[in-house]
Structure formats: C-alpha cells, structure tokens
Design a protein around this motif. Structure first.
Motif, PDB file in Angstrom:
ATOM      1  N   LYS A 187      48.536  32.618  37.851  1.00 14.35           N
ATOM      2  CA  LYS A 187      47.913  32.257  36.619  1.00 14.35           C
ATOM      3  C   LYS A 187      45.764  31.680  36.508  1.00 14.35           C
ATOM      4  N   GLY A 188      45.715  32.412  35.898  1.00 15.62           N
ATOM      5  CA  GLY A 188      43.746  32.190  35.880  1.00 15.62           C
ATOM      6  C   GLY A 188      43.097  32.117  36.638  1.00 15.62           C
ATOM      7  N   ASP A 189      43.822  32.688  37.670  1.00 19.19           N
ATOM      8  CA  ASP A 189      42.512  33.112  38.807  1.00 19.19           C
ATOM      9  C   ASP A 189      41.926  34.221  38.887  1.00 19.19           C
ATOM     10  N   THR A 190      40.821  34.312  39.325  1.00 19.03           N
ATOM     11  CA  THR A 190      40.464  35.900  38.906  1.00 19.03           C
ATOM     12  C   THR A 190      40.572  36.735  40.034  1.00 19.03           C
ATOM     13  N   ASP A 191      40.820  38.093  38.870  1.00 22.68           N
ATOM     14  CA  ASP A 191      40.877  39.139  39.640  1.00 22.68           C
ATOM     15  C   ASP A 191      42.673  39.193  40.795  1.00 22.68           C
ATOM     16  N   LYS A 192      43.684  38.398  40.190  1.00 24.75           N
ATOM     17  CA  LYS A 192      44.765  38.528  40.171  1.00 24.75           C
ATOM     18  C   LYS A 192      45.398  38.576  38.935  1.00 24.75           C
ATOM     19  N   PHE A 193      46.738  38.873  39.293  1.00 26.15           N
ATOM     20  CA  PHE A 193      47.716  38.907  37.779  1.00 26.15           C
ATOM     21  C   PHE A 193      48.786  38.062  38.049  1.00 26.15           C
ATOM     22  N   TYR A 194      49.775  37.715  37.583  1.00 26.99           N
ATOM     23  CA  TYR A 194      50.202  36.638  37.766  1.00 26.99           C
ATOM     24  C   TYR A 194      52.243  37.285  37.046  1.00 26.99           C
ATOM     25  N   CYS A 195      52.149  39.168  37.234  1.00 25.93           N
ATOM     26  CA  CYS A 195      53.160  39.376  35.792  1.00 25.93           C
ATOM     27  C   CYS A 195      53.105  40.195  36.623  1.00 25.93           C
ATOM     28  N   VAL A 196      54.444  40.566  37.456  1.00 28.89           N
ATOM     29  CA  VAL A 196      55.252  42.049  38.356  1.00 28.89           C
ATOM     30  C   VAL A 196      56.116  43.027  37.408  1.00 28.89           C
ATOM     31  N   HIS A 197      56.650  42.460  36.779  1.00 32.01           N
ATOM     32  CA  HIS A 197      57.878  42.965  36.182  1.00 32.01           C
ATOM     33  C   HIS A 197      56.824  43.901  34.954  1.00 32.01           C
ATOM     34  N   GLY A 198      57.500  45.271  34.543  1.00 31.73           N
ATOM     35  CA  GLY A 198      56.938  46.213  33.427  1.00 31.73           C
ATOM     36  C   GLY A 198      57.581  47.178  33.258  1.00 31.73           C
ATOM     37  N   GLY A 199      57.873  48.610  31.985  1.00 27.43           N
ATOM     38  CA  GLY A 199      58.818  49.353  32.043  1.00 27.43           C
ATOM     39  C   GLY A 199      58.086  50.576  32.503  1.00 27.43           C
ATOM     40  N   TYR A 200      57.749  50.197  34.337  1.00 21.96           N
ATOM     41  CA  TYR A 200      57.561  51.797  34.564  1.00 21.96           C
ATOM     42  C   TYR A 200      58.000  52.825  34.860  1.00 21.96           C
ATOM     43  N   ILE A 201      57.436  54.148  34.707  1.00 23.33           N
ATOM     44  CA  ILE A 201      57.648  55.034  34.922  1.00 23.33           C
ATOM     45  C   ILE A 201      58.062  55.503  36.514  1.00 23.33           C
ATOM     46  N   ARG A 202      59.537  55.331  36.670  1.00 28.75           N
ATOM     47  CA  ARG A 202      59.769  56.685  37.878  1.00 28.75           C
ATOM     48  C   ARG A 202      60.306  57.747  38.395  1.00 28.75           C
ATOM     49  N   ASP A 203      59.834  58.075  39.243  1.00 34.55           N
ATOM     50  CA  ASP A 203      60.592  59.847  39.815  1.00 34.55           C
ATOM     51  C   ASP A 203      60.320  60.274  38.833  1.00 34.55           C
ATOM     52  N   PHE A 204      59.440  60.542  38.595  1.00 32.43           N
ATOM     53  CA  PHE A 204      58.836  62.246  37.280  1.00 32.43           C
ATOM     54  C   PHE A 204      58.281  63.159  37.870  1.00 32.43           C
ATOM     55  N   THR A 205      59.126  64.318  37.907  1.00 32.79           N
ATOM     56  CA  THR A 205      58.401  65.456  38.443  1.00 32.79           C
ATOM     57  C   THR A 205      58.146  66.071  37.668  1.00 32.79           C
ATOM     58  N   PHE A 206      56.604  66.701  37.961  1.00 31.53           N
ATOM     59  CA  PHE A 206      56.344  67.062  36.973  1.00 31.53           C
ATOM     60  C   PHE A 206      56.963  68.742  37.169  1.00 31.53           C
ATOM     61  N   ASP A 207      56.385  69.987  36.492  1.00 31.85           N
ATOM     62  CA  ASP A 207      57.395  71.520  37.096  1.00 31.85           C
ATOM     63  C   ASP A 207      55.454  72.259  36.340  1.00 31.85           C
ATOM     64  N   ASP A 222      30.983  40.728  44.192  1.00 28.69           N
ATOM     65  CA  ASP A 222      29.940  40.549  43.584  1.00 28.69           C
ATOM     66  C   ASP A 222      28.947  41.348  43.404  1.00 28.69           C
ATOM     67  N   GLY A 223      28.474  42.258  44.423  1.00 26.84           N
ATOM     68  CA  GLY A 223      28.213  43.239  44.861  1.00 26.84           C
ATOM     69  C   GLY A 223      28.145  44.470  43.871  1.00 26.84           C
ATOM     70  N   VAL A 224      30.022  44.557  44.184  1.00 23.75           N
ATOM     71  CA  VAL A 224      29.905  45.502  43.025  1.00 23.75           C
ATOM     72  C   VAL A 224      30.209  45.512  41.626  1.00 23.75           C
ATOM     73  N   ALA A 225      30.802  44.098  41.122  1.00 23.71           N
ATOM     74  CA  ALA A 225      30.529  43.953  39.903  1.00 23.71           C
ATOM     75  C   ALA A 225      31.150  42.086  39.495  1.00 23.71           C
ATOM     76  N   PHE A 226      30.594  41.934  38.675  1.00 23.29           N
ATOM     77  CA  PHE A 226      31.445  39.795  38.408  1.00 23.29           C
ATOM     78  C   PHE A 226      32.645  40.506  37.287  1.00 23.29           C
ATOM     79  N   ALA A 227      32.750  39.160  37.954  1.00 26.92           N
ATOM     80  CA  ALA A 227      34.838  39.149  37.868  1.00 26.92           C
ATOM     81  C   ALA A 227      35.050  39.025  36.317  1.00 26.92           C
TER      82      ALA A 227
END
Length: 756
Positions: free
Chosen positions: A1-21, A599-604
């Motif tokens: 938490k608070g680190d540059t370019d990092k996130f501190y949560c891996v939980h979420g309501g993600y869609i899995r196994d969706f098959t598009f017809d 930093d050559g690509v973009a600043f944080a």
C-alpha cells in the motif's frame, strides 16, 4: 500500500469463463449489419460483454432481429480507460524504445523479454480495440440494427442511471419510440486497481461490507447490463412484457465540495428532491431504496446522512421508514455499470414482493440524526412491507391498491448523482406525469476556443480571414524523442513526424482551477485545456454561480494514458531479461536502470493526475468551480460527439428546468499513440503542406492531417435569452439531425424531418 506502480488488493468481482458466440450477431441477409464473426471475435471483452447483454435484452423483449428498430437508439455508460486489448496495441511502441535504450546501456544483443511476442509491426490485435470510448455504442447499434441515436457517456459510477434517465428523455421528447440503456465495466483491471490503490479506496483489513462499521473500502467488479425502454402507453398497446415502470428520475451534480472525489450531501439531497417531483410520487410511498453504498466509510456515511436529511422531512405513521440495501455486498463495485445490478435487484424485488438481504452486514451504521440504521437494513430476505397508513394515503382502499415503489441511487466521482423511482409492473395506464416542453431553437450566448496555434477566438478569426492555417513541425518535446527512433518510425510507416495543427503550449491559471502546477502531479493537458475554454465560455455567457447549468463534454480516450500502464510492465520484464541473458547487476544498479526506463515512458501517476484520467471529472471540475447543479458528463460518439451533445442539450431543456448548457470538446490528436492508431484507418500526411491550399492537397492525396484543440459554447433556449443587442447571441442552432450510413434517401429524409 502506497508503493509506486503497485496495488494492494487482488480481490474483485471478476467475470470468468465467459464464452462469446459471434454467430448470434452475423446476419448475411441484412444490409444493416455487415459484421463478421472473425471481426467480432477480435474485439475486447468490453465490446463482447456489451454485445451479449444487448442481444439478451432485445431477445427478452421480443425485438431481437425485429424490423421495428428504426426509431430505437442506445445509450451506453462506459469508462474511458485502457482495456486489456488496447494495451496490446501500444505496449510494443514503448517497449521498442526501452529495448533500444537498454541495448545501448548494456549490450547490443540485449533484448527485453516478451518483446518479440508483441512486435510493434506485427501485433495482431484489431485496431478498433483502441476506439474505447464511443465506438462500443456504435457497434451495438450496428449489430442490433438500430436506426436511432447512439453514444456512450461517462458519469463515473453514476453512468448506468444517467443512461436510463437520458434514454427516457429521448422517449418523452418523441425522438425515439424505443431505447436501449445500459452500461459496461470492462476496463483493464490493473489500470483500475492502480487507481483505487492511489485513492486508497480498497479495504486494508480486507473487509468490504456496505453500511457496516468495520468496512474500510470497496472491491472493484466487472460486468454489463442493458434494458429495453418504451413509453408505458406504447408497451401496453403492443402487449409487451413489462418488468417495471420508471415513474421518474433526476440527475444532479454536487457543485462545490471538499474534493473532486468526495461525495456531498447537498447534491444528493437535490437529486432526491428533483426525482420525486419528476415522478409525482410522495416520498412517503417509497418502501425500499437500493443504495449506492460501496463500503467506503466516507461514502456510506454521506449517503445515509443524505437520505436522513431528505426522507425525515416526510414523517410516516407507525415509524414505517424505507428499507435500505446494497447489491455491492454480493458483486463488488461495477464502476460505470454499478447501477445495472442495483436496478435489476430492485426490479426483481418489485416483482417478487421480496427484499433481498444485504449480506456481510454485522455492525450496521446509523445516520447521525438516528433516523436510519440497522432496523432498516434487512440481513435476510424478507417479504415486501405491507402497506400501512401514512399521511400520504390514509384510506384502507388506497393502501391495498398502492403500488410497490422503490428508489435506486447512484453517486459517482466528481459529484455525479442520479436517482430513479421504480414501481411494480402494471398494464393499467396512469396519468402521464412527464410532459416535454416545446422544442426551441438554441441560442449560442458564450464561446471560447483554442485550435492549434490559434489560442483564442480572436486568433481564430484572424486565421480564417487571412486564409491561413496552423500547421507546423512536431513540437520538440511532444513525442519524448520517439520520432528519432528509426525502428519505431519504420514500423509506423513514417519517414518523419508529420506536420500538423499541434498545440505546443497554453496558459492556465492554476489558482483559478485549484489544481497543483507540479508537473508530476498535475492534470493531463486534455483536462486542463478543456477546463480553460469551458470556463472562458461560461464567463463570456455571463452565467451565474450556483445556477442549474449542465456541462456536456465531447471527448474520447486520451490514448497517452497507455503510457502509465506501460511503465508498470517494465519492472518484471527487465528483471526477467537480465536473468535470462546472464546480466548481473547490483540491486541498486537494477533499481536505477528500471526507474530510468519507466520514467522514460511516463512518470508514476499521482493522486491528482489519476483523477484527470477519469473522463467525467473534466466536466465535474467546471461544475465544482461554478457550483453548478445540473448534470455533468462526458459524451463519446467519435466525430459526432459535439452534435450528440447538442441533441442532448435540446432534450434537457425540454424535460427539465436546466438554465443553460455548456458544450465543450477537446482532442489532442497529435500524440504518437493517436498517429499509430489512425495509420490503421488511413495514411497521415507526411507534412508537405501548402499553406494556402492544405485542404485541397489533403483531398487529392486521400491523406489526413493532424489537428488539435478545444472549444466550448453555451446554449440557452432562444426564449430565455434576454437580448440586449444582436451581439449577445453568436448564432442560433435551429435543428440537429442524424442519419445512419451513407444512404442518400435516409439523409434527405432526416434533413426534412429536422427542418419541419
């Protein structure tokens, strides 16, 4: 938490196994739909999820494949953020530059890992995946054979209900006979997680529970939803299946508040007031409210306080207060699509006469005044409350016939508020409560612009009078030296960076807009430029602070945002590359090398900078600056965006008490990312531009020219303008109309309709 370019949560309501017809959307016999399965299968989840729910909704309504969709449109709530697929289009661009730099620093044979798999010249991701903002709505219209309006909007987390309310306006004004309204949340999860980590909106204790004292934040989610809307009388006439009735609704903005991300009771109470007046429903008749409640302590407490302030004004006998709930306890926060499961849950409850539980609620919050608390928050599914005597309806007969009524609230970053009033389905027609006002010509009473080197209206006028243009060489710092990389330029099929109408710089009053001038924590230029011209147009129009003014901003995804996502990938790639190729560096050397590359690509991204990535914030900042209370959104319909804003302004004047509408637009189209994308659709002019006949050269060579800028104008109905003299009105917009496709008959028909 608070680190540059990092996130501190891996939980979420993600869609899995969706098959598009894709086969469901391919109709070889239809001239309206020329989509191929191969093409649709190359599109991102964002598009495929939206297509799926559109097909499901129209099938449920009995109109999928129908010939009755010529006067049906679609409004899609959508977040203007990079997606998983759009990242793959631009990552090779950044990695090529970093790879070349690392070769110089380390060894000529050094190669960045995974780079060969995503070569800039051979990437097989379809270019349309970079058209993130407005194209998905156009795709839905084409796939479903819709002949009406289509655009995407961003009102942050309020987008779903904004889509529904604005779709209702199209029905009430008679501009459509049927509308699809919905939203999708399909942005790149890592980009989303980075943002909420910067905002520290995730629960550090891993407890996400709306309305619970122990909840410290939200979990983000993915999803999509779509609804088919018709006028109630038309649905009854046509024998349609009716899921629920939208009695009314309203939109508002918080105006001035603590911070652009902080909710405000003032704006929330205002949207309740407007919604129940619009619905002609007594607030005492509301049995249940599906709340926004995300699980963040600040947001949940403000929302409870807002409901306390409003609903306590309407005392009920027997202490029969409205019940509350939040579907986010089940699914997480779906961002732009957050209101879709909320409305769906409320509709299920109305039909089943049951109110589902708000799960994980152990220690309920209470509003400060104590009007609302745990007693109003069911933790088990319960029967719909039996009507009791209230001051609104005192007779037994009235009570037994009272329709079940629910409210649905959504609140978004930037102070975007929406509230809808829903009732159980009925085949009995009630008196019409919404009557659109007569359409009027719109008077343009304020303007400002900055196009290329023409920094204001006076400069633009001089440019036109002198038959001149703004084309120039690429500004020296614009592409950060990428134009000197021969491999990149070769892959882009460019000999040199093209000439264009570039904006090199512009003045901005940081004190006026209350944003920091720090380069590494400043709003992106797209937002700063739009805010400047919109503010100047508002001043030119003589608008008053605190008035009911709407702000509509035409925009698309600023493709440079992919740079911030691109730097995140580099840490792992560089470490893997060093390991694979036997290059040994000390920890300090490796960290220094990685930071230089990133930093050559973009600043944080910092707090204020990330807020400027959120599209609707640029509209909301104008509302906050002027304390405007009307809706503030961004709208995306690609090149038609400004004209859709005009159409929307017409609707707002007919269906609400809006005082004025600011219509602004911005596009800094000269980024290397935009050039990369547009090269897929047509060759950019290399820059051999004759000053006097640039347009003629462009037409004969079939090449396009780079143009950049921002503009804004303020409109009011002509009858509302107090005209001191002719100079107080720049011009009048008498009509606006659209025709899908290039059929000359359709265009002529549409033009005649607009002029009639």
């Amino acid at each position: 938490k608070g680190d540059t370019d990092k996130f501190y949560c891996v939980h979420g309501g993600y869609i899995r196994d969706f098959t598009f017809d894709a086969s469901a959307f391919v109709n070889k016999n239809s001239q309206k739909n020329e989509l191929s399965a191969d093409y649709l299968n190359q599109l991102d989840d964002l598009n495929q999820w939206a297509l799926y729910v559109t097909q499901q909704a129209l099938t449920d309504a009995g109109y999928w494949g129908s010939e009755k969709l010529d006067n049906c449109g679609v409004i899609l709530g959508n977040l203007s953020f990079p997606t998983k697929s759009s990242n793959h289009l631009f990552m090779p661009l950044y990695h090529q530059v970093v790879d070349d730099a690392l070769k110089e620093c380390l060894h000529k044979d050094f190669q960045l890992s995974h780079f060969s798999d995503t070569d800039i010249a051979t990437t097989n991701v379809h270019a349309d995946n970079a058209l993130v903002a407005g194209y998905p709505a156009a795709l839905l219209a084409k796939a479903a054979g819709l002949g009406g309006t289509h655009f995407a909007l961003d009102a942050a987390c309020a987008s779903s209900c904004y889509s529904v309310k604005l779709a209702c306006d199209y029905l009430h004004t008679g501009k459509a006979d049927m509308m699809l309204a919905g939203a999708v949340s399909g942005a790149d999860p890592m980009f989303v997680n980075m943002g909420f980590s910067i905002f520290q909106a995730y629960p550090a204790n891993n407890i996400h529970a709306p309305f619970d004292k122990n909840s410290q934040g939200l979990f983000a989610g993915e999803g999509a939803g779509m609804m088919v809307l018709k006028r109630h009388s038309d649905a009854v006439r046509d024998g349609d299946k009716i899921h629920a009735i939208i009695k009314g609704g309203a939109l508002s903005n918080d105006g001035k508040g603590e911070f652009v991300l902080s909710p405000n009771t003032k704006g929330q109470v205002l949207v309740y007031e407007r919604a129940y007046e619009d619905a002609a429903v007594d607030p005492r008749d509301v049995d249940y409210i599906e709340c926004h409640a995300t699980g963040t302590p600040k947001g949940d407490n403000v929302e409870l306080g807002s409901m306390d302030t409003f609903f306590s004004r309407f005392p009920r006998e027997n202490n029969n207060k409205p019940l509350l709930g939040s579907v986010k306890s089940n699914l997480g926060h779906l961002l732009t699509a957050a209101g879709m499961p909320g409305m769906t849950k409320a509709i299920w409850a109305l039909n089943q006469a049951k109110i589902p539980a708000t799960i994980n609620l152990n220690e309920p919050l209470s509003s400060k005044k104590g009007y609302l608390g745990g007693a109003q928050m069911p933790t088990e599914t319960i029967a719909w409350p039996t009507p009791l005597n209230t001051k609104a309806s005192t007779s037994a007969k009235a009570n037994t016939s009272k329709a079940r009524t629910a409210g649905v609230s959504v609140f978004g970053f930037g102070g975007s508020n929406a509230h809808l009033v829903l009732q159980q389905p009925s085949q009995t027609l009630a008196p019409i409560t919404v009557k659109a006002k007569t359409r009027e010509s719109l008077a343009i009473i304020g303007m400002d612009a900055h196009f290329g080197s023409a920094k204001d209206l006076a400069s633009f006028e001089t440019l036109i009078k002198n038959n001149d243009n703004t084309f120039r060489e690429l500004p020296s710092k614009r592409w950060k030296g990428i134009e000197k990389n021969t491999e990149v330029m070769k892959a882009l099929q460019l000999d040199k960076a093209p000439k264009g109408g570039y904006v090199e710089n512009f003045d901005i009053d940081f004190l006026r807009f209350k944003v920091p001038p720090n380069e590494q924590d400043c709003l992106i230029p797209q937002q700063l430029m739009m805010m400047k011209v919109a503010d100047n147009a508002a001043k030119d129009a003589g608008l008053k602070e605190g008035s009911n003014v709407a702000v509509l901003v035409a925009m698309g995804l600023e493709l440079e945002l992919h740079q911030y996502r691109g730097r995140v990938n580099l840490s792992t790639q560089i470490e893997e590359s060093l390991l694979q190729q036997g290059v040994v560096l000390s920890n300090e050397q490796r960290e220094t090398l990685t930071n230089i590359a990133k930093d050559g690509v973009a600043f944080a991204a910092q707090l204020n900078q990330y807020t400027s990535f959120i599209g609707n914030i640029m509209a909301s900042r104008i509302s906050a600056l002027w304390d405007f209370s009307g809706p503030a959104i961004t709208l995306s319909a690609e090149e038609n965006s400004v004209y859709r804003c005009v159409e929307l302004a017409e609707n707002l004047f007919q269906t609400s008490d809006i005082d004025a509408v600011i219509i602004a637009s911005v596009d800094l189209a000269g980024s290397v990312e935009n050039i990369t994308l547009r090269q897929h659709f047509g060759k950019v002019s290399s820059g051999n531009i004759n000053t006097r006949n640039a347009v003629d050269n462009n037409q004969t060579s079939n090449e396009w020219l780079v143009g950049e800028g921002a503009g804004a104008f303020v409109v009011k109905p002509l009858s509302k303008v107090i005209q001191v003299n002719e100079e107080s009105i720049y011009a009048c917009i008498d009509s606006v109309a659209f025709a899908n496709g290039c059929d000359s008959t359709a265009i002529t028909k549409t033009a005649k309709k607009a002029l009639s």
